[in-house]
Design a protein around this motif. Structure first.
Motif, PDB file in Angstrom:
ATOM      1  N   LYS A 156       6.762   0.738  -5.752  1.00 55.00           N
ATOM      2  CA  LYS A 156       7.316   1.094  -4.559  1.00 55.00           C
ATOM      3  C   LYS A 156       6.597   1.712  -3.358  1.00 55.00           C
ATOM      4  O   LYS A 156       6.904   1.946  -2.201  1.00 55.00           O
ATOM      5  CB  LYS A 156       8.439   2.025  -5.015  1.00 55.00           C
ATOM      6  CG  LYS A 156       9.619   1.539  -5.779  1.00 55.00           C
ATOM      7  CD  LYS A 156      10.969   2.471  -6.118  1.00 55.00           C
ATOM      8  CE  LYS A 156      11.664   2.036  -6.849  1.00 55.00           C
ATOM      9  NZ  LYS A 156      12.995   2.847  -7.301  1.00 55.00           N
ATOM     10  N   LEU A 157       5.231   2.013  -3.774  1.00 49.29           N
ATOM     11  CA  LEU A 157       4.525   2.557  -2.835  1.00 49.29           C
ATOM     12  C   LEU A 157       3.156   2.043  -3.110  1.00 49.29           C
ATOM     13  O   LEU A 157       2.725   1.933  -4.119  1.00 49.29           O
ATOM     14  CB  LEU A 157       4.345   4.306  -3.180  1.00 49.29           C
ATOM     15  CG  LEU A 157       3.143   4.814  -2.217  1.00 49.29           C
ATOM     16  CD1 LEU A 157       3.285   4.727  -0.823  1.00 49.29           C
ATOM     17  CD2 LEU A 157       2.815   6.323  -2.744  1.00 49.29           C
ATOM     18  N   SER A 158       2.629   1.147  -1.897  1.00 50.56           N
ATOM     19  CA  SER A 158       1.354   0.645  -2.037  1.00 50.56           C
ATOM     20  C   SER A 158       0.667   1.582  -0.850  1.00 50.56           C
ATOM     21  O   SER A 158       0.934   1.725   0.324  1.00 50.56           O
ATOM     22  CB  SER A 158       1.457  -0.743  -1.544  1.00 50.56           C
ATOM     23  OG  SER A 158       1.925  -1.498  -2.568  1.00 50.56           O
ATOM     24  N   THR A 159      -0.616   1.906  -1.349  1.00 53.54           N
ATOM     25  CA  THR A 159      -1.228   2.771  -0.595  1.00 53.54           C
ATOM     26  C   THR A 159      -2.848   2.693  -0.542  1.00 53.54           C
ATOM     27  O   THR A 159      -3.435   2.422  -1.506  1.00 53.54           O
ATOM     28  CB  THR A 159      -0.999   4.176  -0.540  1.00 53.54           C
ATOM     29  OG1 THR A 159      -1.845   5.088   0.361  1.00 53.54           O
ATOM     30  CG2 THR A 159      -1.690   4.711  -2.096  1.00 53.54           C
ATOM     31  N   SER A 160      -3.735   2.931   0.537  1.00 53.16           N
ATOM     32  CA  SER A 160      -5.111   2.619   0.440  1.00 53.16           C
ATOM     33  C   SER A 160      -5.417   3.967   1.368  1.00 53.16           C
ATOM     34  O   SER A 160      -5.149   4.302   2.418  1.00 53.16           O
ATOM     35  CB  SER A 160      -5.603   1.414   1.036  1.00 53.16           C
ATOM     36  OG  SER A 160      -5.227   1.308   2.394  1.00 53.16           O
ATOM     37  N   GLY A 212      -4.279   1.331  -4.171  1.00 48.55           N
ATOM     38  CA  GLY A 212      -3.193   1.139  -5.467  1.00 48.55           C
ATOM     39  C   GLY A 212      -1.826   1.111  -5.240  1.00 48.55           C
ATOM     40  O   GLY A 212      -1.412   1.262  -4.023  1.00 48.55           O
ATOM     41  N   ASP A 213      -1.106   0.581  -6.437  1.00 49.50           N
ATOM     42  CA  ASP A 213       0.239   0.633  -6.357  1.00 49.50           C
ATOM     43  C   ASP A 213       0.799   1.999  -7.158  1.00 49.50           C
ATOM     44  O   ASP A 213       0.162   1.898  -8.266  1.00 49.50           O
ATOM     45  CB  ASP A 213       0.936  -0.817  -6.813  1.00 49.50           C
ATOM     46  CG  ASP A 213       0.759  -1.732  -5.955  1.00 49.50           C
ATOM     47  OD1 ASP A 213       0.732  -1.488  -4.909  1.00 49.50           O
ATOM     48  OD2 ASP A 213       0.424  -2.983  -6.461  1.00 49.50           O
ATOM     49  N   PHE A 214       1.961   2.340  -6.563  1.00 49.12           N
ATOM     50  CA  PHE A 214       2.389   3.638  -7.448  1.00 49.12           C
ATOM     51  C   PHE A 214       3.737   3.501  -7.643  1.00 49.12           C
ATOM     52  O   PHE A 214       4.629   2.725  -6.639  1.00 49.12           O
ATOM     53  CB  PHE A 214       1.963   5.032  -6.731  1.00 49.12           C
ATOM     54  CG  PHE A 214       0.604   5.097  -6.618  1.00 49.12           C
ATOM     55  CD1 PHE A 214       0.078   5.619  -7.545  1.00 49.12           C
ATOM     56  CD2 PHE A 214      -0.004   4.515  -5.503  1.00 49.12           C
ATOM     57  CE1 PHE A 214      -1.496   5.717  -7.529  1.00 49.12           C
ATOM     58  CE2 PHE A 214      -1.384   4.916  -5.447  1.00 49.12           C
ATOM     59  CZ  PHE A 214      -2.293   5.471  -6.440  1.00 49.12           C
ATOM     60  N   ALA A 263       1.254  -6.569   7.300  1.00 53.29           N
ATOM     61  CA  ALA A 263      -0.195  -6.668   6.607  1.00 53.29           C
ATOM     62  C   ALA A 263      -0.938  -5.524   7.083  1.00 53.29           C
ATOM     63  O   ALA A 263      -2.266  -5.286   6.653  1.00 53.29           O
ATOM     64  CB  ALA A 263      -0.563  -7.780   7.182  1.00 53.29           C
ATOM     65  N   LEU A 264      -0.804  -4.886   8.173  1.00 50.92           N
ATOM     66  CA  LEU A 264      -1.625  -3.856   8.839  1.00 50.92           C
ATOM     67  C   LEU A 264      -1.839  -2.780   7.689  1.00 50.92           C
ATOM     68  O   LEU A 264      -2.758  -2.015   7.819  1.00 50.92           O
ATOM     69  CB  LEU A 264      -1.060  -3.263   9.964  1.00 50.92           C
ATOM     70  CG  LEU A 264      -0.754  -4.280  11.144  1.00 50.92           C
ATOM     71  CD1 LEU A 264      -0.667  -3.423  12.355  1.00 50.92           C
ATOM     72  CD2 LEU A 264      -2.378  -4.880  11.508  1.00 50.92           C
ATOM     73  N   ILE A 265      -0.821  -2.703   6.740  1.00 49.75           N
ATOM     74  CA  ILE A 265      -0.954  -1.554   5.543  1.00 49.75           C
ATOM     75  C   ILE A 265      -1.383  -2.093   4.331  1.00 49.75           C
ATOM     76  O   ILE A 265      -2.382  -1.819   3.720  1.00 49.75           O
ATOM     77  CB  ILE A 265       0.270  -0.667   5.582  1.00 49.75           C
ATOM     78  CG1 ILE A 265       0.963  -0.034   6.837  1.00 49.75           C
ATOM     79  CG2 ILE A 265       0.122   0.625   4.580  1.00 49.75           C
ATOM     80  CD1 ILE A 265      -0.271   0.483   7.916  1.00 49.75           C
ATOM     81  N   THR A 266      -0.281  -3.201   4.117  1.00 50.73           N
ATOM     82  CA  THR A 266      -0.624  -3.511   2.622  1.00 50.73           C
ATOM     83  C   THR A 266      -1.996  -4.550   2.484  1.00 50.73           C
ATOM     84  O   THR A 266      -2.501  -4.460   1.629  1.00 50.73           O
ATOM     85  CB  THR A 266       0.541  -4.743   2.383  1.00 50.73           C
ATOM     86  OG1 THR A 266       1.750  -4.160   2.342  1.00 50.73           O
ATOM     87  CG2 THR A 266       0.401  -5.378   0.897  1.00 50.73           C
ATOM     88  N   ALA A 267      -2.288  -5.201   3.573  1.00 48.12           N
ATOM     89  CA  ALA A 267      -3.502  -5.741   3.533  1.00 48.12           C
ATOM     90  C   ALA A 267      -4.830  -4.922   3.815  1.00 48.12           C
ATOM     91  O   ALA A 267      -5.881  -5.538   3.873  1.00 48.12           O
ATOM     92  CB  ALA A 267      -3.401  -7.002   4.493  1.00 48.12           C
ATOM     93  N   ALA A 315      -0.171   3.124   3.998  1.00 45.78           N
ATOM     94  CA  ALA A 315       1.082   2.957   3.010  1.00 45.78           C
ATOM     95  C   ALA A 315       2.099   2.286   3.406  1.00 45.78           C
ATOM     96  O   ALA A 315       2.696   2.109   4.405  1.00 45.78           O
ATOM     97  CB  ALA A 315       1.401   4.285   2.789  1.00 45.78           C
ATOM     98  N   LEU A 316       2.633   1.559   2.406  1.00 44.89           N
ATOM     99  CA  LEU A 316       3.772   0.740   2.404  1.00 44.89           C
ATOM    100  C   LEU A 316       4.915   1.473   1.347  1.00 44.89           C
ATOM    101  O   LEU A 316       4.576   1.511   0.335  1.00 44.89           O
ATOM    102  CB  LEU A 316       3.518  -0.648   2.137  1.00 44.89           C
ATOM    103  CG  LEU A 316       4.854  -1.621   1.621  1.00 44.89           C
ATOM    104  CD1 LEU A 316       5.724  -1.678   3.122  1.00 44.89           C
ATOM    105  CD2 LEU A 316       4.518  -2.900   1.406  1.00 44.89           C
TER     106      LEU A 316
END
Length: 738
Positions: free
Chosen positions: A566-570, A560-562, A20-24, A610-611
């Motif tokens: 396969k890639l979630s980033t903020s 966003g999701d890309f 969650a440190l990245i996704t959340a 990023a995830l």
């Protein structure tokens, strides 16, 4: 109430430390589309799954029922599965993978977020400031993870929702609550220090636990019991250990289809041997050879990481009880929430420590240190209340998502601390820098236990209102708060001091839905922090008026999701400026509080998260923060803030075998060097490795923390001693579901 409302969240299969440190970490201001129907508003129910990514719902930081993507702030969330994956003993272990958080001493009293110094009072439990401990030392420890469902870290200020004192951010701990599905889990975990200077497996910790939940009376009353016993938790330093008993019990009463009430009781009894973390530490090469501050400004390497420089008579005690009551009532388009808590903590500590008092004559380069006794005793009493209403409605073409509420905080701290006189200590309590076993010590004088409490009482009421107004792809979020703070201290000599301040607080945000998967955002929030009343009594100058410290927090970025998710980033850009900052100076030989009016401190930086799902079996989570934080006036103008590295990076790689119930993980935590007053704390890179074997009834994990046994100076409580990092540890965790 439907069963679906209380259904336990599906366990997250991709259990990674950084999960969650990245996704959340979802920096988007207040969301785009808002549906008319209000969903679950319960601030303690976790409904997000790792598969949902930035669309997971989390309202534990913003108090609003929003997806992480639509949350208007930079938020870091860690689930219980991820906490177990990292083998975290307390919240400080979790924060090591949050790149914007640092701590400045072993006592955990100071926490630095985005370069802003805060304290344990910013550690919330279920949204309330339920500090377990205080200045007696033994209680100044970040909360344990035995009963934790999730941890949410909100970077940046949010005085509207939480009132005064949250300039750097908050850490909100959500405890486990009753579930409808019955499950009982027995646990056994061990931590062994495996390094040459700790004699490999000589220092060990063992804890046994139980976690049981289910229906107590049909589906009308649910229960949850969490308990953990640590009979002899040895620390890595010889002679230091903790004996702890902890229990958390709660019930949920389901009243009709729309109401539930949950009382919760928690009791923690902690006894420490070999120091309360008030002034313990280790010695370093540059302190020993006399070059610190002369030929070098670096502390150098640690001489004796596994030795404690206190005495065998050092000890501490801490007992904390918490009574909490939460209630939720759902209407057609509104939800009413209320949570109240009363927390009482009694603590005491006696320490023989190497003091930097000029009267003892300790100096850099001395091979023998003088020490003196200190005794501290305290009793903290908290009463806290937060109640709010959340709902959705429309006015013409505009959609509104409204939150309005009030929180109340009453804190009474009784505290006494006495130091042994220098003349009585000199020559009677020495210790050898190179061989801490070569020491002499006396009994602590009983007279140090005599004395009267100084009592500090803080009362605060905070009113807040937020409205998220949506039109098409745009959402405008406006917030208004009013806080009133009153503080009073009655000293041991019966003298009294009081202060009273009040302020209106604002925040604002805007979000633009660029695509269905990407949000652009900008937000502004404030912090408001009156000077601690006890600090004013001890160090305030006569005739000087001190204004509250205030901060402005700006954020700009996207999430966003890309690539087909396969890639979630903020990416979050932040700017913080602080006005009326206070600091200590020596005036006429005494320590005094000095305030710099106007803008005095600035923090700017970027947080990138990023995830990446490389394959169905392999994923990688990356978190990076760059922070430039310094005074904008005074002698330290332009000097990077203490314990604030310019660069912080964490990476967690996870591999799940396709045909076997086995997972592997490899994590890295790295920081560039940072400052500690006039000296430097070196940068580092540490690696962790985990293996996880999961069956229907059994979970077994083996986690190696600090895999390559990096030995380093982590922080310094004073110029005499430094704090070492934890050596390599081997963590075994067994769980059996009945």
């Amino acid at each position: 109430m439907s069963k679906k409302f209380f259904k336990k969240s599906k366990p997250i299969t991709n259990l990674a430390i950084g999960s969650a440190l990245i996704t959340a970490l979802s920096p988007a201001s207040f969301a785009a589309d808002i549906e008319p129907e209000v969903t679950n508003m319960d601030v303690v129910t976790v409904t997000g799954k790792s598969e949902q990514g930035i669309n997971a719902v989390d309202n534990t930081a913003t108090k609003m029922n929003l997806s992480l993507k639509d949350t208007g702030r930079s938020v870091v969330k860690v689930t219980k599965e991820q906490i177990e994956d990292m083998s975290a003993e307390d919240v400080k272990d979790i924060a090591e993978y949050a790149t914007s958080i640092n701590t400045s001493s072993s006592a955990d009293r100071n926490v630095i977020i985005r370069g802003i110094s805060t304290n344990l009072d910013n550690f919330m439990v279920n949204g309330l400031r339920s500090l377990q401990g205080g200045e007696a030392g033994s209680g100044s420890r970040s909360p344990s993870t035995y009963n934790v469902e999730s941890v949410t870290i909100l970077n940046g200020s949010d005085a509207i929702l939480y009132g005064s004192g949250v300039g750097g951010g908050i850490v909100n701990i959500i405890t486990k609550k009753p579930q409808e599905e019955s499950e009982t889990t027995l646990g056994l975990k061990t931590r062994s220090y495996v390094s040459g200077d700790t004699a490999n497996f000589k220092r060990n910790q063992v804890s046994v636990s139980i976690d049981s939940t289910g229906q107590l009376v049909d589906d009308k009353v649910l229960y949850r019991v969490n308990a953990e016993l640590t009979p002899d938790g040895e620390e890595f330093q010889e002679g230091r250990s903790t004996d702890e008993q902890a229990i958390d019990a709660s019930l949920t009463f389901i009243v009709g289809d729309n109401t539930r009430i949950t009382p919760r009781f928690e009791y923690i009894n902690r006894e420490t041997t070999g120091g309360s973390s008030y002034g313990d530490g280790v010695y370093t090469t540059n302190l020993a050879n006399g070059t610190l501050g002369d030929t070098t400004d670096s502390f150098g390497r640690i001489l004796n990481r596994s030795f404690y420089y206190g005495s065998p008579l050092d000890k501490g005690a801490n007992k904390s009880t918490t009574f909490e009551l939460s209630a939720e009532h759902k209407l057609q388009n509104w939800t009413l929430n209320a949570t109240a808590a009363a927390v009482n903590t009694k603590s005491s500590a006696q320490d023989l420590y190497a003091s930097n008092s000029s009267g003892l004559g300790n100096a850099i380069g001395d091979s023998t240190l003088e020490r003196k006794w200190v005794y501290a005793q305290g009793e903290d009493q908290y009463f806290l209340l937060d109640t709010n209403a959340e709902g959705k409605f429309e006015t013409g073409i505009f959609k509104h998502h409204l939150l309005t509420g009030v929180n109340v905080r009453n804190k009474e701290v009784k505290f006494m601390r006495n130091f042994q006189g220098n003349e009585d200590a000199i020559g009677n309590n020495t210790i050898n820098v190179y061989n801490p076993d070569d020491q002499i010590y006396t009994q602590m004088p009983d007279s140090l236990k005599d004395g009267n409490y100084s009592t500090t009482t803080d009362n605060e009421i905070n009113l807040y209102l937020k409205d998220r107004i949506s039109l098409g792809d745009f959402t405008l979020a406006l917030g208004l708060g009013y806080t009133r703070f009153e503080g009073e201290e009655t000293s041991s000599d019966d003298s009294a001091y009081d202060q009273s301040t009040s302020n209106f607080i604002y925040d604002a945000g805007i979000v633009y839905k660029l695509t269905p998967d990407v949000n652009l955002f900008a937000s502004y929030s404030q912090a408001y922090e009156p000077i601690d009343t006890s600090t004013l009594v001890q160090y305030g100058q006569d005739g000087v008026s001190y204004d509250p410290e205030e901060s402005d927090n700006y954020e700009l970025g996207f999430k966003g999701d890309f690539f087909d998710d396969k890639l979630s980033t903020s990416v979050t850009l932040f700017y913080i400026n602080t006005k009326n900052q206070t600091e200590y100076e020596t005036i006429d030989g005494d320590r005094a509080l000095v305030q710099r009016s106007g803008e005095a401190f600035r923090s700017t930086g970027v947080e990138v998260n990023a995830l990446v799902h490389i394959t169905d079996q392999i994923s990688s989570r990356i978190s990076y923060a760059y922070t430039d934080a310094s005074d904008t006036s005074g002698d330290d103008k332009g000097v990077q803030a203490d314990y604030t590295p310019y660069n912080s990076l964490s990476i967690w790689n996870s591999y799940k075998m396709d045909s076997e119930p086995v997972r592997f993980a490899l994590g890295m935590r790295a920081e560039s060097g940072s400052n500690d007053g006039d000296y430097k704390v070196p940068g580092y890179a540490e690696f962790d490795f985990g293996t996880y074997y999961e069956l229907e009834n059994w979970d077994i994990s083996l986690v190696v923390r600090n895999m390559f046994d990096k030995s380093r100076v982590a922080s310094t409580p004073n110029w005499v001693l430094a704090e070492g990092n934890d050596p390599r540890s081997l963590n075994l965790n067994f769980k059996y579901r009945l």
